[in-house]
Design a protein around this motif. Structure first.
Motif, PDB file in Angstrom:
ATOM      1  N   VAL A   1      83.541 103.317  93.432  1.00 57.53           N
ATOM      2  CA  VAL A   1      83.356 103.849  92.087  1.00 57.53           C
ATOM      3  C   VAL A   1      84.268 103.087  91.134  1.00 57.53           C
ATOM      4  O   VAL A   1      85.384 102.723  91.492  1.00 57.53           O
ATOM      5  N   THR A   2      83.767 102.767  89.961  1.00 58.85           N
ATOM      6  CA  THR A   2      84.604 102.081  88.987  1.00 58.85           C
ATOM      7  C   THR A   2      84.817 102.991  87.776  1.00 58.85           C
ATOM      8  O   THR A   2      83.900 103.654  87.311  1.00 58.85           O
ATOM      9  N   VAL A   3      86.066 103.026  87.317  1.00 53.52           N
ATOM     10  CA  VAL A   3      86.473 103.951  86.258  1.00 53.52           C
ATOM     11  C   VAL A   3      87.097 103.156  85.106  1.00 53.52           C
ATOM     12  O   VAL A   3      87.959 102.301  85.331  1.00 53.52           O
ATOM     13  N   ASN A   4      86.632 103.418  83.889  1.00 54.68           N
ATOM     14  CA  ASN A   4      87.222 102.777  82.706  1.00 54.68           C
ATOM     15  C   ASN A   4      88.539 103.459  82.356  1.00 54.68           C
ATOM     16  O   ASN A   4      88.602 104.680  82.264  1.00 54.68           O
ATOM     17  N   VAL A   5      89.565 102.654  82.153  1.00 54.20           N
ATOM     18  CA  VAL A   5      90.883 103.201  81.828  1.00 54.20           C
ATOM     19  C   VAL A   5      91.384 102.523  80.562  1.00 54.20           C
ATOM     20  O   VAL A   5      91.262 101.309  80.411  1.00 54.20           O
ATOM     21  N   SER A   6      91.906 103.319  79.634  1.00 50.28           N
ATOM     22  CA  SER A   6      92.388 102.720  78.392  1.00 50.28           C
ATOM     23  C   SER A   6      93.885 102.433  78.467  1.00 50.28           C
ATOM     24  O   SER A   6      94.602 102.942  79.317  1.00 50.28           O
ATOM     25  N   GLY A   7      94.341 101.595  77.560  1.00 48.83           N
ATOM     26  CA  GLY A   7      95.734 101.155  77.543  1.00 48.83           C
ATOM     27  C   GLY A   7      96.710 102.312  77.425  1.00 48.83           C
ATOM     28  O   GLY A   7      97.766 102.324  78.059  1.00 48.83           O
ATOM     29  N   ARG A   8      96.312 103.289  76.631  1.00 48.62           N
ATOM     30  CA  ARG A   8      97.130 104.480  76.425  1.00 48.62           C
ATOM     31  C   ARG A   8      97.431 105.164  77.761  1.00 48.62           C
ATOM     32  O   ARG A   8      98.532 105.639  78.004  1.00 48.62           O
ATOM     33  N   GLN A   9      96.436 105.203  78.657  1.00 49.35           N
ATOM     34  CA  GLN A   9      96.621 105.809  79.980  1.00 49.35           C
ATOM     35  C   GLN A   9      97.550 104.976  80.851  1.00 49.35           C
ATOM     36  O   GLN A   9      98.419 105.500  81.544  1.00 49.35           O
ATOM     37  N   LEU A  10      97.329 103.659  80.817  1.00 55.99           N
ATOM     38  CA  LEU A  10      98.129 102.771  81.663  1.00 55.99           C
ATOM     39  C   LEU A  10      99.592 102.746  81.246  1.00 55.99           C
ATOM     40  O   LEU A  10     100.467 102.451  82.048  1.00 55.99           O
ATOM     41  N   ARG A  11      99.854 103.068  79.981  1.00 62.60           N
ATOM     42  CA  ARG A  11     101.239 103.063  79.514  1.00 62.60           C
ATOM     43  C   ARG A  11     101.975 104.349  79.866  1.00 62.60           C
ATOM     44  O   ARG A  11     103.189 104.427  79.705  1.00 62.60           O
ATOM     45  N   GLU A  12     101.237 105.348  80.347  1.00 63.69           N
ATOM     46  CA  GLU A  12     101.886 106.569  80.842  1.00 63.69           C
ATOM     47  C   GLU A  12     102.626 106.230  82.142  1.00 63.69           C
ATOM     48  O   GLU A  12     102.046 105.640  83.052  1.00 63.69           O
ATOM     49  N   ARG A  13     103.864 106.644  82.222  1.00 64.68           N
ATOM     50  CA  ARG A  13     104.666 106.283  83.394  1.00 64.68           C
ATOM     51  C   ARG A  13     104.088 106.844  84.697  1.00 64.68           C
ATOM     52  O   ARG A  13     104.361 106.337  85.780  1.00 64.68           O
ATOM     53  N   THR A  14     103.336 107.927  84.557  1.00 65.40           N
ATOM     54  CA  THR A  14     102.831 108.621  85.746  1.00 65.40           C
ATOM     55  C   THR A  14     101.504 108.063  86.261  1.00 65.40           C
ATOM     56  O   THR A  14     101.033 108.501  87.304  1.00 65.40           O
ATOM     57  N   PHE A  15     100.904 107.117  85.534  1.00 62.25           N
ATOM     58  CA  PHE A  15      99.542 106.720  85.875  1.00 62.25           C
ATOM     59  C   PHE A  15      99.398 106.196  87.298  1.00 62.25           C
ATOM     60  O   PHE A  15      98.500 106.589  88.037  1.00 62.25           O
ATOM     61  N   ARG A  16     100.290 105.302  87.689  1.00 62.05           N
ATOM     62  CA  ARG A  16     100.199 104.679  89.011  1.00 62.05           C
ATOM     63  C   ARG A  16     100.205 105.727  90.123  1.00 62.05           C
ATOM     64  O   ARG A  16      99.319 105.760  90.985  1.00 62.05           O
TER      65      ARG A  16
END
Ligand code: C2E
Ligand code: MG
Ligand code: MG
Ligand code: MG
Length: 287
Positions: free
Chosen positions: A113-128
């Motif tokens: 499955v492929t999911v679109n992720v925006s920059g705002r999400q990736l900049r959240e420290r918890t994303f990973r």
């Protein structure tokens, strides 16, 4: 009023701007309630292996239908969700829902499955950690998830921020999650830059697809072929977006493009329809 405004370009412009701002405020207010109200859903569009016709993956695409209203397109509400920060919560829901749906498709057919992720999400420290946690909670292998980011998003916030985001992507990739560069060719990054990015898949924007069978198709094909070959030489796979005709698919297959996506194969459909597609078609990706 229109006549009066017509005499003055600035007044017209100002009015449009104000209307636009109002519209955005309305969208933001609606979006704030959308998640709890169950107005959000996911549609899925197959990514097809051109050589075998098998479904290689499905891309999750967010849908919002306000209660009693018409669907609002993601190109309209995603930018508002990003500006307001609501994308963090909404994006978390998308990831969760997509992995829940992908579980059975991956188990039965081996598709990702492929999911679109925006920059705002990736900049959240918890994303990973959140992404890895969702995968392990659903007992999905890491390579069952591809994260799609756009090149414009990577470049949007300056070198320091870009480096942080690239580090997060590299970290996830080191754990086996695949990374796709979406809308490739529409941003400003150079091809040389590509070499330095932690990506596995290039998604060539659909702006390049129609010209493949248009008036100036010789140049269009040469250009796309060069990108496909460069990608292959960097060990990247390529998806061409917006394939709408058999002729386009044939041209792409002939130039060695491995993957494609578009209305020719299937529009985005409901999860139930994905089950039907996987059941009734001979499309079965050899996992
Ligand atoms: P995208 O990720 O590049 O998705 C591809 C878009 O092209 C989708 O529009 C899809 O419906 C459309 N499409 C697919 N095949 C064809 C075709 O053959 N012809 C044409 N003309 N269009 C085709 P959609 O669903 O309206 O999504 C628009 C954009 O909204 C997406 O572009 C993506 O950037 C964003 N988006 C969607 N869902 C999410 C999400 O969950 N999170 C984030 N951050 N962004 C999302
Ligand atoms: Mg995408
Ligand atoms: Mg795209
Ligand atoms: Mg797009």
């Amino acid at each position: 009023a229109a006549k009066a405004a017509g005499k003055n370009q600035i007044a017209v412009f100002d009015y449009t701007l104000r209307a636009e701002r109002l519209h955005r405020a309305e969208i933001a207010a609606g979006l704030r309630k959308a998640l709890a109200a169950g107005e959000l859903s996911l549609a899925y569009q197959p990514v097809v292996d051109l050589a075998s016709g098998g479904i290689y993956a499905v891309e999750a695409l967010l849908r919002w239908t306000p209660a009693g209203g018409r669907p609002i397109p993601p190109d309209v509400f995603i930018p508002v969700a990003e500006d307001t920060g609501l994308i963090v919560e909404i994006g978390g829901w998308v990831l969760e829902q997509a992995c829940a749906d992908a579980k059975r498709w991956h188990e039965r057919y081996g598709i990702a499955v492929t999911v679109n992720v925006s920059g705002r999400q990736l900049r959240e420290r918890t994303f990973r950690d959140a992404a890895l946690e969702v995968l392990s909670r659903h007992a999905l292998p890491r390579n069952a998830l591809t994260i799609e980011v756009t090149e414009s998003m990577l470049l949007a916030t300056g070198p320091a921020e870009t480096r942080r985001v690239v580090d997060v992507l590299a970290d996830l990739r080191a754990h086996g999650v695949r990374i796709a560069l979406d809308d490739f060719g529409t941003g400003y990054s150079s091809l040389a830059y590509l070499r330095t990015l932690p990506v596995d898949i290039l998604k060539i924007d659909r702006a390049f697809t129609a010209p493949l069978t248009g008036a100036d198709h010789r140049r269009a094909r040469a250009f796309t072929k060069a990108i496909v070959e460069l990608a292959a030489s960097l060990d990247l796979s390529t998806v061409v977006e917006g394939v709408e005709s058999r002729e386009q698919a044939a041209v792409l297959q002939q130039m060695g493009c491995p993957l494609a996506q578009g209305y020719l194969f299937s529009p985005p459909v409901s999860p139930e329809q994905v089950d039907d597609l996987l059941r009734v078609t001979p499309w079965r990706h050899a996992a």
